[in-house]
Design a protein around this motif. Structure first.
Motif, PDB file in Angstrom:
ATOM      1  N   LEU A   1     -14.480 -27.926  -5.635  1.00  0.00           N
ATOM      2  CA  LEU A   1     -14.580 -28.918  -4.570  1.00  0.00           C
ATOM      3  C   LEU A   1     -13.519 -28.698  -3.499  1.00  0.00           C
ATOM      4  CD1 LEU A   1     -15.438 -32.194  -6.513  1.00  0.00           C
ATOM      5  CD2 LEU A   1     -16.914 -30.873  -4.991  1.00  0.00           C
ATOM      6  N   GLU A   2     -12.322 -28.314  -3.911  1.00  0.00           N
ATOM      7  CA  GLU A   2     -11.269 -28.008  -2.938  1.00  0.00           C
ATOM      8  C   GLU A   2     -11.656 -26.792  -2.101  1.00  0.00           C
ATOM      9  OE1 GLU A   2      -7.695 -27.604  -5.247  1.00  0.00           O
ATOM     10  OE2 GLU A   2      -7.388 -29.770  -5.352  1.00  0.00           O
ATOM     11  N   GLU A   3     -12.264 -25.798  -2.741  1.00  0.00           N
ATOM     12  CA  GLU A   3     -12.701 -24.613  -2.006  1.00  0.00           C
ATOM     13  C   GLU A   3     -13.808 -24.972  -1.016  1.00  0.00           C
ATOM     14  OE1 GLU A   3     -14.190 -20.035  -2.782  1.00  0.00           O
ATOM     15  OE2 GLU A   3     -13.815 -21.337  -4.490  1.00  0.00           O
ATOM     16  N   LEU A   4     -14.770 -25.795  -1.446  1.00  0.00           N
ATOM     17  CA  LEU A   4     -15.837 -26.233  -0.550  1.00  0.00           C
ATOM     18  C   LEU A   4     -15.256 -27.015   0.624  1.00  0.00           C
ATOM     19  CD1 LEU A   4     -18.815 -26.561   0.179  1.00  0.00           C
ATOM     20  CD2 LEU A   4     -18.871 -28.565  -1.326  1.00  0.00           C
ATOM     21  N   HIS A   5     -14.327 -27.901   0.354  1.00  0.00           N
ATOM     22  CA  HIS A   5     -13.673 -28.683   1.406  1.00  0.00           C
ATOM     23  C   HIS A   5     -12.978 -27.757   2.409  1.00  0.00           C
ATOM     24  CE1 HIS A   5     -11.821 -32.259   3.128  1.00  0.00           C
ATOM     25  NE2 HIS A   5     -10.679 -31.606   3.131  1.00  0.00           N
ATOM     26  N   SER A   6     -12.298 -26.746   1.895  1.00  0.00           N
ATOM     27  CA  SER A   6     -11.605 -25.778   2.751  1.00  0.00           C
ATOM     28  C   SER A   6     -12.590 -25.016   3.634  1.00  0.00           C
ATOM     29  CB  SER A   6     -10.808 -24.804   1.883  1.00  0.00           C
ATOM     30  OG  SER A   6     -10.263 -23.780   2.651  1.00  0.00           O
ATOM     31  N   VAL A   7     -13.707 -24.601   3.050  1.00  0.00           N
ATOM     32  CA  VAL A   7     -14.723 -23.861   3.808  1.00  0.00           C
ATOM     33  C   VAL A   7     -15.333 -24.753   4.889  1.00  0.00           C
ATOM     34  CG1 VAL A   7     -17.022 -22.822   3.616  1.00  0.00           C
ATOM     35  CG2 VAL A   7     -15.246 -22.196   2.002  1.00  0.00           C
ATOM     36  N   ILE A   8     -15.654 -25.984   4.549  1.00  0.00           N
ATOM     37  CA  ILE A   8     -16.232 -26.908   5.529  1.00  0.00           C
ATOM     38  C   ILE A   8     -15.253 -27.142   6.674  1.00  0.00           C
ATOM     39  CG2 ILE A   8     -16.939 -29.319   5.898  1.00  0.00           C
ATOM     40  CD1 ILE A   8     -18.215 -29.193   3.084  1.00  0.00           C
ATOM     41  N   ASN A   9     -13.967 -27.223   6.379  1.00  0.00           N
ATOM     42  CA  ASN A   9     -12.962 -27.435   7.427  1.00  0.00           C
ATOM     43  C   ASN A   9     -12.845 -26.258   8.379  1.00  0.00           C
ATOM     44  OD1 ASN A   9     -12.161 -30.065   6.947  1.00  0.00           O
ATOM     45  ND2 ASN A   9     -10.678 -29.455   5.402  1.00  0.00           N
ATOM     46  N   ARG A  10     -13.297 -25.074   7.968  1.00  0.00           N
ATOM     47  CA  ARG A  10     -13.254 -23.901   8.845  1.00  0.00           C
ATOM     48  C   ARG A  10     -14.442 -23.828   9.798  1.00  0.00           C
ATOM     49  NH1 ARG A  10     -12.428 -18.940   5.086  1.00  0.00           N
ATOM     50  NH2 ARG A  10     -13.103 -20.323   3.430  1.00  0.00           N
ATOM     51  N   LEU A  11     -15.418 -24.697   9.601  1.00  0.00           N
ATOM     52  CA  LEU A  11     -16.566 -24.730  10.503  1.00  0.00           C
ATOM     53  C   LEU A  11     -16.170 -25.363  11.834  1.00  0.00           C
ATOM     54  CD1 LEU A  11     -19.315 -26.070   8.071  1.00  0.00           C
ATOM     55  CD2 LEU A  11     -19.079 -23.721   8.880  1.00  0.00           C
ATOM     56  N   GLY A  12     -16.979 -25.119  12.842  1.00  0.00           N
ATOM     57  CA  GLY A  12     -16.778 -25.793  14.119  1.00  0.00           C
ATOM     58  C   GLY A  12     -17.015 -27.282  13.963  1.00  0.00           C
ATOM     59  N   HIS A  13     -16.560 -28.060  14.913  1.00  0.00           N
ATOM     60  CA  HIS A  13     -16.629 -29.513  14.751  1.00  0.00           C
ATOM     61  C   HIS A  13     -18.061 -30.046  14.657  1.00  0.00           C
ATOM     62  CE1 HIS A  13     -16.746 -29.177  19.157  1.00  0.00           C
ATOM     63  NE2 HIS A  13     -17.341 -30.348  19.158  1.00  0.00           N
ATOM     64  N   ILE A  14     -19.001 -29.463  15.379  1.00  0.00           N
ATOM     65  CA  ILE A  14     -20.385 -29.934  15.308  1.00  0.00           C
ATOM     66  C   ILE A  14     -20.989 -29.582  13.958  1.00  0.00           C
ATOM     67  CG2 ILE A  14     -22.717 -29.629  16.252  1.00  0.00           C
ATOM     68  CD1 ILE A  14     -21.371 -29.361  19.021  1.00  0.00           C
ATOM     69  N   ASP A  15     -20.814 -28.323  13.532  1.00  0.00           N
ATOM     70  CA  ASP A  15     -21.328 -27.915  12.223  1.00  0.00           C
ATOM     71  C   ASP A  15     -20.715 -28.757  11.106  1.00  0.00           C
ATOM     72  OD1 ASP A  15     -22.900 -25.948  13.369  1.00  0.00           O
ATOM     73  OD2 ASP A  15     -21.516 -24.318  12.916  1.00  0.00           O
ATOM     74  N   ARG A  16     -19.424 -28.984  11.203  1.00  0.00           N
ATOM     75  CA  ARG A  16     -18.722 -29.778  10.185  1.00  0.00           C
ATOM     76  C   ARG A  16     -19.276 -31.206  10.144  1.00  0.00           C
ATOM     77  NH1 ARG A  16     -13.722 -28.423  11.391  1.00  0.00           N
ATOM     78  NH2 ARG A  16     -13.452 -30.031  12.952  1.00  0.00           N
ATOM     79  N   ALA A  17     -19.484 -31.799  11.301  1.00  0.00           N
ATOM     80  CA  ALA A  17     -20.009 -33.165  11.362  1.00  0.00           C
ATOM     81  C   ALA A  17     -21.416 -33.240  10.769  1.00  0.00           C
ATOM     82  CB  ALA A  17     -20.024 -33.659  12.808  1.00  0.00           C
ATOM     83  N   LEU A  18     -22.254 -32.265  11.092  1.00  0.00           N
ATOM     84  CA  LEU A  18     -23.619 -32.277  10.567  1.00  0.00           C
ATOM     85  C   LEU A  18     -23.636 -32.077   9.055  1.00  0.00           C
ATOM     86  CD1 LEU A  18     -25.537 -30.309  13.342  1.00  0.00           C
ATOM     87  CD2 LEU A  18     -25.595 -32.768  12.876  1.00  0.00           C
ATOM     88  N   ILE A  19     -22.808 -31.168   8.563  1.00  0.00           N
ATOM     89  CA  ILE A  19     -22.734 -30.944   7.115  1.00  0.00           C
ATOM     90  C   ILE A  19     -22.258 -32.218   6.417  1.00  0.00           C
ATOM     91  CG2 ILE A  19     -21.395 -29.771   5.311  1.00  0.00           C
ATOM     92  CD1 ILE A  19     -23.683 -28.049   6.289  1.00  0.00           C
ATOM     93  N   MET A  20     -21.276 -32.891   6.989  1.00  0.00           N
ATOM     94  CA  MET A  20     -20.768 -34.110   6.364  1.00  0.00           C
ATOM     95  C   MET A  20     -21.839 -35.208   6.363  1.00  0.00           C
ATOM     96  SD  MET A  20     -17.925 -33.160   5.269  1.00  0.00           S
ATOM     97  CE  MET A  20     -17.362 -34.699   4.601  1.00  0.00           C
ATOM     98  N   LEU A  21     -22.578 -35.332   7.455  1.00  0.00           N
ATOM     99  CA  LEU A  21     -23.665 -36.318   7.492  1.00  0.00           C
ATOM    100  C   LEU A  21     -24.727 -35.969   6.453  1.00  0.00           C
ATOM    101  CD1 LEU A  21     -24.067 -36.784  11.355  1.00  0.00           C
ATOM    102  CD2 LEU A  21     -23.240 -38.497   9.713  1.00  0.00           C
ATOM    103  N   TRP A  22     -25.062 -34.689   6.343  1.00  0.00           N
ATOM    104  CA  TRP A  22     -26.048 -34.233   5.365  1.00  0.00           C
ATOM    105  C   TRP A  22     -25.572 -34.517   3.944  1.00  0.00           C
ATOM    106  CZ3 TRP A  22     -25.837 -29.827   2.036  1.00  0.00           C
ATOM    107  CH2 TRP A  22     -27.031 -29.522   1.415  1.00  0.00           C
ATOM    108  N   LEU A  23     -24.301 -34.216   3.672  1.00  0.00           N
ATOM    109  CA  LEU A  23     -23.751 -34.480   2.341  1.00  0.00           C
ATOM    110  C   LEU A  23     -23.716 -35.975   2.022  1.00  0.00           C
ATOM    111  CD1 LEU A  23     -20.806 -31.908   2.214  1.00  0.00           C
ATOM    112  CD2 LEU A  23     -22.915 -31.863   0.863  1.00  0.00           C
ATOM    113  N   ASP A  24     -23.569 -36.795   3.055  1.00  0.00           N
ATOM    114  CA  ASP A  24     -23.564 -38.248   2.865  1.00  0.00           C
ATOM    115  C   ASP A  24     -24.976 -38.815   2.717  1.00  0.00           C
ATOM    116  OD1 ASP A  24     -20.830 -38.569   2.835  1.00  0.00           O
ATOM    117  OD2 ASP A  24     -20.674 -39.052   4.969  1.00  0.00           O
ATOM    118  N   GLY A  25     -25.990 -37.950   2.816  1.00  0.00           N
ATOM    119  CA  GLY A  25     -27.355 -38.379   2.569  1.00  0.00           C
ATOM    120  C   GLY A  25     -28.125 -38.905   3.759  1.00  0.00           C
ATOM    121  N   TYR A  26     -27.628 -38.661   4.961  1.00  0.00           N
ATOM    122  CA  TYR A  26     -28.342 -39.122   6.144  1.00  0.00           C
ATOM    123  C   TYR A  26     -29.609 -38.290   6.342  1.00  0.00           C
ATOM    124  CZ  TYR A  26     -24.481 -42.047   7.737  1.00  0.00           C
ATOM    125  OH  TYR A  26     -23.537 -43.025   7.841  1.00  0.00           O
ATOM    126  N   ALA A  27     -30.676 -38.941   6.794  1.00  0.00           N
ATOM    127  CA  ALA A  27     -31.922 -38.259   7.134  1.00  0.00           C
ATOM    128  C   ALA A  27     -31.760 -37.601   8.502  1.00  0.00           C
ATOM    129  CB  ALA A  27     -33.074 -39.265   7.177  1.00  0.00           C
TER     130      ALA A  27
END
Length: 68
Positions: free
Chosen positions: A10-36
């Motif tokens: 989970l720490e590795e996944l968090h680190s990888v997500i933090n290396r994404l651009g801000h838009i990609d990171r935001a979309l991944i976080m929304l997707w992980l939170d279960g948003y349609a």
């Protein structure tokens, strides 16, 4: 034991997500939170089709980072 076994990946996944651009990171976080996609479109102002493409690309980036 289960918590400690999951902690490192989970720490590795968090680190990888933090290396994404801000838009990609935001979309991944929304997707992980279960948003349609429809909800993500309302939040971001992107079309649902654009969200689908951006998420696919972001997921591919994450896979590449894990395999590097």
């Amino acid at each position: 034991d289960d918590d400690s076994t999951l902690k490192e990946p989970l720490e590795e996944l968090h680190s990888v997500i933090n290396r994404l651009g801000h838009i990609d990171r935001a979309l991944i976080m929304l997707w992980l939170d279960g948003y349609a996609y429809e909800e993500m479109a309302e939040i971001t102002g992107f079309t649902q089709a654009n969200i689908a493409v951006k998420l696919m690309r972001a997921k591919n980036k994450i896979k590449e980072m894990f395999n590097a």
